[in-house]
Design a protein around this motif. Structure first.
Motif, PDB file in Angstrom:
ATOM      1  N   ILE A   1       0.840  -1.211   0.000  1.00  0.00           N
ATOM      2  CA  ILE A   1       0.000   0.000   0.000  1.00  0.00           C
ATOM      3  C   ILE A   1       0.875   1.262   0.000  1.00  0.00           C
ATOM      4  O   ILE A   1       0.642   2.199  -0.771  1.00  0.00           O
ATOM      5  N   ASP A   2       1.912   1.253   0.828  1.00  0.00           N
ATOM      6  CA  ASP A   2       2.778   2.436   0.917  1.00  0.00           C
ATOM      7  C   ASP A   2       3.478   2.732  -0.411  1.00  0.00           C
ATOM      8  O   ASP A   2       3.669   3.890  -0.770  1.00  0.00           O
TER       9      ASP A   2
ATOM     10  N   GLN B   1       2.333   2.252  -3.362  1.00  0.00           N
ATOM     11  CA  GLN B   1       1.384   2.908  -4.271  1.00  0.00           C
ATOM     12  C   GLN B   1       1.220   4.383  -3.908  1.00  0.00           C
ATOM     13  O   GLN B   1       1.188   5.246  -4.784  1.00  0.00           O
ATOM     14  N   PHE B   2       1.147   4.658  -2.620  1.00  0.00           N
ATOM     15  CA  PHE B   2       0.998   6.062  -2.204  1.00  0.00           C
ATOM     16  C   PHE B   2       2.274   6.857  -2.436  1.00  0.00           C
ATOM     17  O   PHE B   2       2.231   8.035  -2.740  1.00  0.00           O
TER      18      PHE B   2
ATOM     19  N   GLU C   1       2.356  10.157  -4.473  1.00  0.00           N
ATOM     20  CA  GLU C   1       2.840  11.373  -3.818  1.00  0.00           C
ATOM     21  C   GLU C   1       3.932  12.037  -4.655  1.00  0.00           C
ATOM     22  O   GLU C   1       3.933  13.262  -4.832  1.00  0.00           O
TER      23      GLU C   1
END
Lengths: 206, 82
Positions: free
Chosen positions: B50-51, B53-54, B58
């Motif tokens: 998940i991180d 992808q963010f 970002e």
């Protein structure tokens, strides 16, 4: 991860928090000083292990007065949040009466979609919310039985034989497969009938 | 129409069914993984997924904000639906 259905509590103390968890906790830390809430939809499945991201976190809150809302709004702004719809709390309050409003911090992803409890489904989610404990922080999430049936109702209405991928079905499947031994089946079937998703429910159980 | 292959709807339907079956297989696999591994272990993998992808989202937004403020604001409003 332990689900105590009687206490309506999921203990997930040992979870390694991801960006969405941290963002939600940060927002809720401010929100809960002002009002109750329940987290619904995609983030519920993600917080409970689903391997996908989501651009927004959906929250429902009970109706509040304008003065209460203004204090909450100002607290959020002070903490670095911006309301995407308007910078004026009074306008945001009026919009909230009609539709969801969004809050974000700097960049638009992730963001919080913030909605008033306005129908029986929302009310059921709020009144039967369950506590999810993540690293010492409690979040309140929609009851799993309602969440599963609701997610099935969000699926596209095309032929079930021709679904290629559907995130809502997959969210429901994840929750059902993970918690099926602990779910209140009577309650789940009641919601399945309420949402008229019997056929999708049949596919989900395979 | 010359040069455009004829659409085989039967094949497309089978492809969708295969894709759906694979995705369901993965959900079952992952739920089983969750049930048979310590939460600290599998949630670390989930968080990394998940991180990442963010992080890439970002980077995109921060670069856009830095290099084209007008486009950043326009896309931001579009993304937030306002």
């Amino acid at each position: 991860m332990e689900y105590d259905a009687e206490k309506r509590e999921i203990n997930f103390e040992e979870k390694v928090l991801d960006t969405l968890d941290k963002f939600t906790i940060d927002f809720v830390n401010i929100l809960e000083k002002h009002t109750g809430y329940v987290v619904v939809s995609g983030y519920v499945s993600i917080a409970l292990g689903r391997t996908r991201a989501s651009e927004d976190i959906d929250l429902l809150i009970p109706k509040m007065s304008l003065s209460e809302f203004v204090i909450l709004f100002e607290d959020l702004v002070k903490s670095g949040y911006e309301c995407a719809n308007t910078s004026k709390p009074k306008d945001a309050y009026e919009m909230l009466g009609a539709h969801a409003i969004r809050f974000y911090k700097g960049i638009p992803l992730p963001n919080i979609e913030f909605k008033l409890i306005s129908n029986d489904i929302h009310k059921t989610a709020f009144e039967n919310r369950i506590k999810l404990i993540l690293k010492g922080k409690s979040l309140f999430i929609s009851p799993l039985e309602l969440q599963i049936a609701y997610k099935l109702s969000l699926m596209s209405n095309g032929s079930l034989e021709e679904i290629s991928s559907d995130k809502d079905f997959e969210d429901a499947k994840h929750l059902y497969d993970l918690f099926k031994d602990k779910l209140d089946m009577e309650k789940l079937l009641y919601f399945v009938r309420q949402f008229k998703v019997e056929r999708k429910w049949g596919v989900l159980q395979k | 129409m010359g040069g455009i292959a004829k659409m085989n709807f039967e094949e497309l339907k089978k492809e969708k069914q295969r894709n759906f079956a694979e995705r369901i297989w993965f959900i079952k696999y992952w739920v089983n993984y969750i049930k048979t591994h310590p939460a600290a272990e599998w949630s670390k993998e989930q968080a990394a997924f998940i991180d990442s992808q963010f992080k890439s989202a970002e980077n995109f937004w921060r670069n856009l904000e830095k290099n084209d403020k007008v486009k950043f604001e326009k896309l931001k409003r579009l993304r937030l639906g306002v």
